[in-house]
Each structure stands twice: as C-alpha cells, then as structure tokens.
Design a protein around this motif. Sequence first.
Motif, PDB file in Angstrom:
ATOM      1  N   VAL A 270     -52.462  -6.911 -10.134  1.00  0.00           N
ATOM      2  CA  VAL A 270     -52.804  -7.618  -9.343  1.00  0.00           C
ATOM      3  C   VAL A 270     -53.794  -8.151  -9.675  1.00  0.00           C
ATOM      4  O   VAL A 270     -55.075  -7.390  -9.740  1.00  0.00           O
ATOM      5  N   PRO A 271     -53.818  -9.369 -10.053  1.00  0.00           N
ATOM      6  CA  PRO A 271     -55.417 -10.254 -11.065  1.00  0.00           C
ATOM      7  C   PRO A 271     -56.522 -10.317 -10.135  1.00  0.00           C
ATOM      8  O   PRO A 271     -56.391 -11.290  -8.488  1.00  0.00           O
ATOM      9  N   PRO A 272     -57.541  -9.768 -10.148  1.00  0.00           N
ATOM     10  CA  PRO A 272     -58.956  -9.655  -9.527  1.00  0.00           C
ATOM     11  C   PRO A 272     -59.211 -11.450  -9.541  1.00  0.00           C
ATOM     12  O   PRO A 272     -59.784 -12.285 -10.701  1.00  0.00           O
ATOM     13  N   LEU A 273     -59.249 -13.068  -8.762  1.00  0.00           N
ATOM     14  CA  LEU A 273     -59.137 -13.612  -8.695  1.00  0.00           C
ATOM     15  C   LEU A 273     -60.437 -14.019  -7.787  1.00  0.00           C
ATOM     16  O   LEU A 273     -60.073 -13.723  -6.196  1.00  0.00           O
ATOM     17  N   LYS A 274     -61.488 -15.232  -8.289  1.00  0.00           N
ATOM     18  CA  LYS A 274     -62.336 -15.343  -7.572  1.00  0.00           C
ATOM     19  C   LYS A 274     -62.128 -16.316  -6.119  1.00  0.00           C
ATOM     20  O   LYS A 274     -61.077 -17.975  -6.690  1.00  0.00           O
ATOM     21  N   HIS A 275     -62.351 -15.635  -5.107  1.00  0.00           N
ATOM     22  CA  HIS A 275     -62.352 -16.089  -3.610  1.00  0.00           C
ATOM     23  C   HIS A 275     -60.463 -16.042  -2.866  1.00  0.00           C
ATOM     24  O   HIS A 275     -59.730 -17.495  -2.256  1.00  0.00           O
ATOM     25  N   SER A 276     -59.618 -15.854  -3.875  1.00  0.00           N
ATOM     26  CA  SER A 276     -58.014 -15.404  -3.367  1.00  0.00           C
ATOM     27  C   SER A 276     -58.115 -14.406  -1.969  1.00  0.00           C
ATOM     28  O   SER A 276     -58.902 -13.414  -2.105  1.00  0.00           O
ATOM     29  N   ILE A 277     -56.873 -14.278  -1.682  1.00  0.00           N
ATOM     30  CA  ILE A 277     -56.706 -13.114  -0.699  1.00  0.00           C
ATOM     31  C   ILE A 277     -55.203 -13.041  -0.874  1.00  0.00           C
ATOM     32  O   ILE A 277     -54.003 -13.464  -0.990  1.00  0.00           O
ATOM     33  N   VAL A 278     -54.888 -12.020  -1.260  1.00  0.00           N
ATOM     34  CA  VAL A 278     -53.659 -11.370  -2.115  1.00  0.00           C
ATOM     35  C   VAL A 278     -52.693 -10.735  -0.459  1.00  0.00           C
ATOM     36  O   VAL A 278     -53.162 -10.216   0.229  1.00  0.00           O
ATOM     37  N   ILE A 279     -51.815 -11.531  -0.621  1.00  0.00           N
ATOM     38  CA  ILE A 279     -50.732 -11.051   0.288  1.00  0.00           C
ATOM     39  C   ILE A 279     -49.639  -9.671  -0.005  1.00  0.00           C
ATOM     40  O   ILE A 279     -49.283  -9.573  -1.141  1.00  0.00           O
ATOM     41  N   ASN A 280     -49.939  -8.738   0.961  1.00  0.00           N
ATOM     42  CA  ASN A 280     -48.747  -8.485   0.809  1.00  0.00           C
ATOM     43  C   ASN A 280     -47.591  -7.491   2.411  1.00  0.00           C
ATOM     44  O   ASN A 280     -48.421  -7.811   2.621  1.00  0.00           O
ATOM     45  N   LEU A 281     -46.204  -7.936   1.514  1.00  0.00           N
ATOM     46  CA  LEU A 281     -45.266  -7.205   3.451  1.00  0.00           C
ATOM     47  C   LEU A 281     -44.855  -4.835   3.400  1.00  0.00           C
ATOM     48  O   LEU A 281     -44.924  -4.781   2.296  1.00  0.00           O
ATOM     49  N   GLY A 282     -45.552  -4.855   4.324  1.00  0.00           N
ATOM     50  CA  GLY A 282     -45.477  -3.754   4.780  1.00  0.00           C
ATOM     51  C   GLY A 282     -43.934  -3.678   5.121  1.00  0.00           C
ATOM     52  O   GLY A 282     -43.090  -4.055   5.556  1.00  0.00           O
ATOM     53  N   ASP A 283     -43.801  -2.409   6.026  1.00  0.00           N
ATOM     54  CA  ASP A 283     -42.226  -1.694   5.783  1.00  0.00           C
ATOM     55  C   ASP A 283     -41.569  -2.344   7.030  1.00  0.00           C
ATOM     56  O   ASP A 283     -40.270  -2.857   7.270  1.00  0.00           O
TER      57      ASP A 283
END
Length: 320
Positions: free
Chosen positions: A209-222
């Motif tokens: 998962v690329p580290p990008l400045k000022h980004s928010i990474v979203i992932n989905l849970g069960d």
Amino acid sequence: MEKNIKFPVIDLAKLNGEERDQTMALIDDACQNWGFFELLNHGLPYDLMDNIERMTKEHYKKHMEQKFKEMLRSRGLDTLETEVEDVDWESTFFLHHLPHSNLNDIPDMSNEYRTAMKDFGKKIEKLAEELLDLLCENLGLEKGFLKKMFHGTKGPTFGTKVSNYPPCPKPELIKGLRAHTDAGGLILLFQDDKVSGLQLLKDGDWVDVPPLKHSIVINLGDQLEVITNGRYKSVMHRVMTQKEGNRMSIASFYNPGSDAEISPAPSLVDKDSKYPSFVFDDYMKLYAGLKFQPKEPRFEAMKNVAATAELNPVATFETF
C-alpha cells in the motif's frame, strides 16, 4: 512473491465535478476487488494531519520508546535469532471516541495533542459516514442504510489505534503486525508517508500500500462483507518491519455498536444468503481468539451459533 500491481488511489474531489460517475465506479471496483483504496483530497485539513504526525512521533519518542525497548528485552526479542510468529513488533495505544471518549484518561498526552486528536476524531468520523453513504449509493441501498445498521441502540463504536513500528534489526524474523482481516466496519488509516510496510493480499500475492503524503487509506472490515452479502470484501493485510525508520500508523475504526444486529441487506440477497446474521458483540467475542486466522471459519461459526439458537430458543423476559 510480491507483484507491482497498480493500487487504487482515488481523488475524492472529483465527486464534485464531471468525473463523479467514473470516481464512484473506481470506489465500487476497489471495494469489490481490493477491499482497500487510498483517498486524496478527502477534506481533512493538511495542517491538522501534519500536527498530529509531529505530536504522535514526539509522544512515542518521549513516552513510549523506552517502554517498547523494555518489552523487547522482557520477551527476549532484542536478540532475535529465529522466526517469531506469535508477537507483533509494534508499540500502540487506543483512543475511544464513541460511544464514550477516553481521551482524558490517556496518560502523558499533552493538552495540545489531546485537543488535536479530539478534532481529528470528529473529522475522521464525518469522513467515515460520508464514505458509508457513497457505498450505499454504489450498492443501491437507501442513503443512511449502513449507518443505521451500525447504530444499534447506542450508536456506532468508533476508536483509533495509534501505532508506531520501530526499526527492526532482523525484519525477516518478525512482522510488525501479523496478517489478518479487520472485524469491524470501515477503517480509515493515516499512515507514515516516508516509511512503508503495509501490505494486502491480492490474488495470492502481497501488494504494497503506497505511502502517500496527506492520504487516507480505506479498508473494509468483515461486517461490510456480511452486509453486502459478499459483494464487497474484507481482505487479509499485514505490516512488515523495516531496518530503517519508525513507521507511524493512526487507524480509526468506524464499527457497529455492540448490540447492533448485523445481517446481509435484503436487497443484496437473491435466494439464500451466503452469510450469517448475528449481534456484533458476539462476533467480536469470537474474533478475539481468532484474529490471525482466516475469516471464513468465523462466518461459519456464527452461522452455527444462529442455527443452534433457532433450534433451542432461549426464554426471555423484560427487566426494568
């Protein structure tokens, strides 16, 4: 084996222009085929994010680094010689926002840090609810459906895990965080933009998962996999240790309330549902002992619990 596959990065600002349809399609594809995506122009103030990052790293250095080193020594991890599979190389603390806040109970936080985290929590909560409505739109569900299902009687459970992954002299012998899917609903991650380490499992390969400045990474849970009857997926992910650099991770979990009743949305079920119905807290009790195992046996276990309850109904009475 790791593949260089193009990770989905989505500019949320394009929802307000001519590229709205394409952007919504990108979100839908990411939810179906990745379980992860990375947001740019998400509305969180960059100066707040910069301050949070600075204070998180200062807090670790001043109050947690020595404790982490002492933990390593106490567990014999300061001199790694063989692979370790039952411990994570991380230093963490947890903030609860909803239904009740524990911000004032966290030791050693400066007033500035506490205030900034409170502001960050409110803004990330708002973003989470906006994203849930975007998912509703893509799924053909009425606006607010997911938020309502998460609500229970007391509202959603919302908290933040603040982690640091310090340098590791032998990263091949221990993970920063072992592979798992997240139990809850929607996860919003503010991660270090200089030190990488987060990976997800995609088609049998681990993808960075690329580290990008000022980004928010979203992932989905069960829970979102269950509610969407498998259209959207929770995905195994892990954190790799690094020889150089201390990786910051601030993961906020927008989860159902403890008594929320979770089940596949009726409009997304053709005939029989692939997934069980259950109370969220019951799932969390099961997850606690099985976090680092595949999700499918957890779903089957909850199906069996539901079937047993139907065969052996429990007498209930009201209390006042």
